[in-house]
Design an enzyme around this catalytic site. Structure first.
Site, PDB file in Angstrom:
ATOM      1  N   ASN A 123       0.771  -1.107  -0.012  1.00  0.00           N
ATOM      2  CA  ASN A 123      -0.168   0.079   0.061  1.00  0.00           C
ATOM      3  C   ASN A 123       0.833   1.189  -0.020  1.00  0.00           C
ATOM      4  O   ASN A 123       0.416   2.281   0.474  1.00  0.00           O
ATOM      5  CB  ASN A 123      -0.967   0.054   1.312  1.00  0.00           C
TER       6      ASN A 123
ATOM      7  N   ASN B 217      -3.396 -11.625   8.621  1.00  0.00           N
ATOM      8  CA  ASN B 217      -2.112 -10.387   8.183  1.00  0.00           C
ATOM      9  C   ASN B 217      -2.034  -9.699   9.518  1.00  0.00           C
ATOM     10  O   ASN B 217      -0.457  -9.648  10.089  1.00  0.00           O
ATOM     11  CB  ASN B 217      -2.430  -9.290   7.043  1.00  0.00           C
TER      12      ASN B 217
ATOM     13  N   ASP C 154     -20.452   4.749  11.886  1.00  0.00           N
ATOM     14  CA  ASP C 154     -19.526   5.711  12.402  1.00  0.00           C
ATOM     15  C   ASP C 154     -20.056   6.300  13.944  1.00  0.00           C
ATOM     16  O   ASP C 154     -21.578   6.181  14.028  1.00  0.00           O
ATOM     17  CB  ASP C 154     -19.772   7.169  11.463  1.00  0.00           C
TER      18      ASP C 154
ATOM     19  N   LYS D 162      -6.541  -5.262  15.828  1.00  0.00           N
ATOM     20  CA  LYS D 162      -5.732  -4.472  16.817  1.00  0.00           C
ATOM     21  C   LYS D 162      -5.952  -4.890  18.098  1.00  0.00           C
ATOM     22  O   LYS D 162      -4.734  -4.704  18.792  1.00  0.00           O
ATOM     23  CB  LYS D 162      -6.088  -2.961  16.493  1.00  0.00           C
TER      24      LYS D 162
ATOM     25  N   TYR E 191     -11.024  -4.819  11.575  1.00  0.00           N
ATOM     26  CA  TYR E 191      -9.749  -3.943  11.580  1.00  0.00           C
ATOM     27  C   TYR E 191      -9.220  -3.814  13.186  1.00  0.00           C
ATOM     28  O   TYR E 191      -8.520  -3.695  13.590  1.00  0.00           O
ATOM     29  CB  TYR E 191      -9.747  -2.744  10.672  1.00  0.00           C
TER      30      TYR E 191
ATOM     31  N   ASN F  43     -10.649   7.730   4.106  1.00  0.00           N
ATOM     32  CA  ASN F  43     -10.570   8.813   5.169  1.00  0.00           C
ATOM     33  C   ASN F  43     -10.889  10.095   4.732  1.00  0.00           C
ATOM     34  O   ASN F  43     -10.482  10.262   3.448  1.00  0.00           O
ATOM     35  CB  ASN F  43      -9.143   8.604   5.980  1.00  0.00           C
TER      36      ASN F  43
HETATM   37  N1  UDP Z   1     -16.221  11.472   6.613  1.00  0.00           N
HETATM   38  C1  UDP Z   1     -16.849  12.138   5.885  1.00  0.00           C
HETATM   39  N2  UDP Z   1     -16.570  11.961   4.698  1.00  0.00           N
HETATM   40  C2  UDP Z   1     -15.596  11.193   4.147  1.00  0.00           C
HETATM   41  C3  UDP Z   1     -14.868  10.293   5.185  1.00  0.00           C
HETATM   42  C4  UDP Z   1     -15.094  10.522   6.175  1.00  0.00           C
HETATM   43  O1  UDP Z   1     -17.615  13.072   6.315  1.00  0.00           O
HETATM   44  O2  UDP Z   1     -15.264  11.112   2.754  1.00  0.00           O
HETATM   45  C5  UDP Z   1     -16.261  11.588   8.412  1.00  0.00           C
HETATM   46  C6  UDP Z   1     -16.680  10.614   8.988  1.00  0.00           C
HETATM   47  O3  UDP Z   1     -17.855  10.184   9.110  1.00  0.00           O
HETATM   48  C7  UDP Z   1     -15.971  10.742  10.348  1.00  0.00           C
HETATM   49  C8  UDP Z   1     -14.667  11.724   9.889  1.00  0.00           C
HETATM   50  O4  UDP Z   1     -14.896  12.100   8.773  1.00  0.00           O
HETATM   51  O5  UDP Z   1     -16.895  11.721  11.136  1.00  0.00           O
HETATM   52  C9  UDP Z   1     -13.455  10.834  10.255  1.00  0.00           C
HETATM   53  O6  UDP Z   1     -13.649   9.748   9.361  1.00  0.00           O
HETATM   54  P1  UDP Z   1     -12.364   9.061   8.860  1.00  0.00           P
HETATM   55  O7  UDP Z   1     -12.776   7.907   7.705  1.00  0.00           O
HETATM   56  O8  UDP Z   1     -11.271   9.838   8.276  1.00  0.00           O
HETATM   57  O9  UDP Z   1     -11.619   8.361  10.066  1.00  0.00           O
HETATM   58  P2  UDP Z   1     -12.383   7.424  11.241  1.00  0.00           P
HETATM   59  O10 UDP Z   1     -12.636   8.232  12.379  1.00  0.00           O
HETATM   60  O11 UDP Z   1     -13.683   6.785  10.784  1.00  0.00           O
HETATM   61  O12 UDP Z   1     -11.407   6.326  11.607  1.00  0.00           O
END
Ligand code: UDP
Length: 339
Positions: A35, A100, A295, A155, A151, A201
């Site tokens: 990756n 993994n 979420d 961890k 995931y 993300n």
């Molecule tokens: N989020 C969003 N749009 C995206 C990706 C994430 O609004 O395209 C929001 C998600 O709902 C969360 C925050 O951004 O509130 C962080 O999400 P991310 O996937 O970066 O990290 P996580 O905290 O889920 O590991």
């Protein structure tokens, strides 16, 4: 100290490599490049002016780890960052994630113990905390293996394995770092986050919209129980996170010790987008979409244990992270493939 950095060419790995070299340590990177790109290792060397040898291989294969020790050892410490990390993908491929993410730990720990390492540092996640009423999460907050995705479960399983390993190896320092949300890039713009495919993300997604390779940012829900209705997270600049690894290694103590690495400051989706818009100097297209399954409203930590015991605090702001991420992405619109 001589450090074997497994997963060392990845996003957190490359920044940790720079921080270790800048602090005067010697490193060897072991990465299967599943990756990331070999260029990440070259850039680490370019930034620091120090060697960052890269072994391309699978850290879940004991013979690969042993051969790395034969060629480059002995090592004082192993920093284990070699893992699959996409939450959504882990729902589709649970066996790949469990095998993994656990086999890498077994291989690195077995060979490391045989070869006499003193420290083992493991990259974990703030998503192991399971009771939102504990916010902000301290290291004593409730954790669970019964989490929302493979995931995060993998961890937490690793943490359980490592706590038992520490119990029977009392001379060994075993340190678990629970990361919150890493963002930003090295200020040189030479290394940064470069996920393959469409980013899951938020921050790399914003970066791709800003550079024009994705159309608009989707805000996953604006009806959460938060001040502006969007989700709250603890975004930590990846350089601060990397410095946390150096502090944890330099001050490691025998036994099993856990630290949160975050800022302690909750930031909303809208606030992070606004910081990026300030960095870019224009508004970015965005649309509110339904909530993403799994979420939570808010997750952020109490980082005071690391401040107390490691003399480490995250000093960089989300504006610093946005500026550095934009510097990286605008110089490398296709990530490492731009070179
Ligand atoms: N989020 C969003 N749009 C995206 C990706 C994430 O609004 O395209 C929001 C998600 O709902 C969360 C925050 O951004 O509130 C962080 O999400 P991310 O996937 O970066 O990290 P996580 O905290 O889920 O590991």
């Amino acid at each position: 100290m001589r450090v074997l950095l497994a997963g060392g060419a990845g996003y957190v790995g490359a920044h940790t490599a720079v921080a270790l070299l800048d602090a005067g340590h010697e490193i060897v990177l072991l990465d299967d490049l599943s990756n990331t790109s070999a260029l990440a290792a070259e850039r680490v060397s370019q930034i620091t002016g120090r060697p960052a040898p890269l072994v391309v291989g699978d850290a879940s294969d004991e013979s690969v780890v042993a051969a790395t020790f034969d060629e480059f050892g002995p090592f004082d410490a192993i920093v284990h960052l070699a893992a699959f990390k996409a939450v959504g993908e882990s729902m589709e491929k649970p066996l790949d994630y469990y095998s993994n993410n656990l086999d890498t730990t077994f291989a690195l720990a077995r060979v490391g113990l045989e070869r006499g390492i003193r420290s083992f540092l493991f990259s974990s996640t703030g998503t192991v905390y399971s009771d939102p009423s504990d916010l902000p999460f301290t290291e004593e907050s409730t954790t669970s293996v019964d989490l929302s995705n493979p995931y995060s479960k993998s961890k937490r399983m690793n943490e359980v394995v490592l706590a038992d390993m520490a119990r029977v190896n009392p001379e060994l320092d075993v340190t678990v770092l629970r990361y919150f949300n890493p963002v930003g890039a090295h200020e040189s713009g030479l290394i940064g986050e470069d996920p393959s495919g469409i980013p899951n993300n938020l921050m790399p997604y914003i970066q791709r919209v800003a550079v024009g390779s994705l159309e608009r940012i989707g805000i996953f829900g604006d009806d959460y129980d938060t001040p502006d209705g969007t989700g709250l997270r603890d975004y930590i600049h990846v350089v601060d996170l990397a410095l946390g690894h150096v502090a944890a290694l330099e001050r490691a103590q025998p036994g099993f010790v856990v630290y949160n690495l975050g800022t302690g400051r909750p930031v909303s989706v809208r606030e992070l987008i606004a910081a990026f818009e300030r960095a870019v100097g224009r508004e970015l297209p965005k649309v509110v979409l339904p909530r993403r399954a799994g979420d939570v409203d808010a997750t952020y930590c109490d980082p005071s244990k690391a401040a107390r015991e490691l003399d480490w605090v995250a000093t960089r702001t989300i504006d610093d992270a946005a500026r550095d991420a934009w510097n990286w992405q605008s110089r490398n619109p296709q990530g490492f493939a731009s070179a």
